[in-house]
Design an enzyme around this catalytic site. Structure first.
Site, PDB file in Angstrom:
ATOM      1  N   CYS A   2       0.873  -1.168   0.000  1.00  0.00           N
ATOM      2  CA  CYS A   2       0.000   0.000   0.000  1.00  0.00           C
ATOM      3  C   CYS A   2       0.908   1.215   0.000  1.00  0.00           C
ATOM      4  O   CYS A   2       1.586   1.504   0.991  1.00  0.00           O
ATOM      5  CB  CYS A   2      -0.903   0.002   1.228  1.00  0.00           C
ATOM      6  SG  CYS A   2      -1.922   1.486   1.374  1.00  0.00           S
ATOM      7  N   GLU A 107      -3.782   1.302  -6.358  1.00  0.00           N
ATOM      8  CA  GLU A 107      -2.783   0.412  -6.952  1.00  0.00           C
ATOM      9  C   GLU A 107      -2.726   0.721  -8.447  1.00  0.00           C
ATOM     10  O   GLU A 107      -3.691   1.256  -9.014  1.00  0.00           O
ATOM     11  CB  GLU A 107      -3.123  -1.065  -6.722  1.00  0.00           C
ATOM     12  CG  GLU A 107      -3.006  -1.530  -5.281  1.00  0.00           C
ATOM     13  CD  GLU A 107      -1.582  -1.583  -4.756  1.00  0.00           C
ATOM     14  OE1 GLU A 107      -0.649  -1.214  -5.509  1.00  0.00           O
ATOM     15  OE2 GLU A 107      -1.393  -1.966  -3.598  1.00  0.00           O
TER      16      GLU A 107
END
Length: 231
Positions: A2, A107
């Site tokens: 992340c 992402e």
């Protein structure tokens, strides 16, 4: 991993959602782009002369324990597989655990035309498992907090884009995770994290977003269109 996320939840709503006091994040208004080294809210519990406090505090993303050198690494993620035993994280895992409020995270997918960002989110606010450290500033003498986000093998919509995801927790695990008491059984906690995060992952979806997200300096963190879906 992340590496960027959104937490567009103002302080009053954070306090209500996590049943916490405002702490040092009393002015938090929410951001749609939070990058490493940015200061953002965490939820933590701590003891003051035997009294338990649950606060929403401001911390810097990138863990820096008190023993770490100034030039040392500041990891933004800790793998759930090793967080309880790694020299960098085991002390925080034992007694300095926190929640990192999110509404979603980003992402990137590699395409022929360049990197395409995806926004991965749940139906409401998310609570990622985090670890924090407190360090006293040598000049000002004030205490500063830093944090890292625990990640796991992807079990949500990000699995098609990236192989890791934040470890999100259901509310019934928050109290056990936040308690400042030292853990007696780290393996049991890892199992609980794994089970809870898999249940949350089942509720998470993804959509493509504008490529202006790709540039951290150019992405206005107050711009809600950063998380808006595109065709």
């Amino acid at each position: 991993m992340c590496g960027r996320y959104a937490s567009d939840i103002a302080i009053d709503d954070l306090m209500a959602f996590f049943d916490a006091k405002p702490g040092t994040a009393y002015a938090w208004a929410g951001r749609y782009s939070i990058a490493p080294s940015t200061r953002a809210p965490i939820v933590r519990e701590w003891l003051d002369e035997g009294e338990l406090h649950r606060d929403v505090d401001e911390a810097r993303w990138g863990l820096r324990p008190g023993w770490a050198k100034e030039s040392g690494p500041r990891p933004i993620n800790a793998r759930i597989e090793t967080a309880a035993t790694s020299g960098m994280f085991r002390s925080s895992f034992a007694s300095q655990r926190c929640l990192v409020p999110m509404t979603g995270y980003y992402e990137w997918e590699t395409t022929p035309s360049g990197k395409q960002p995806h926004y991965i989110h749940g139906p409401g606010p998310l609570a990622a498992a985090g670890l924090y450290a407190a360090r006293k500033d040598e000049v000002s003498g004030e205490w500063a907090l830093s944090y890292t986000i625990i990640t796991r093998e992807a079990r949500d919509a990000s699995g098609e884009i990236h192989d890791r995801m934040p470890t999100f927790l259901l509310p019934d695990l928050w109290d056990d995770w936040l308690t400042p008491d030292k853990l007696d059984d780290k393996d049991a906690m890892v199992e609980a994290l794994t089970s809870s995060s898999e249940q949350v992952a089942a509720t998470i979806t993804t959509h493509r977003v504008d490529r202006k997200v790709n540039s951290t300096p150019k992405a206005d963190p107050s711009d809600p269109s950063l998380i808006a879906p595109i065709d």
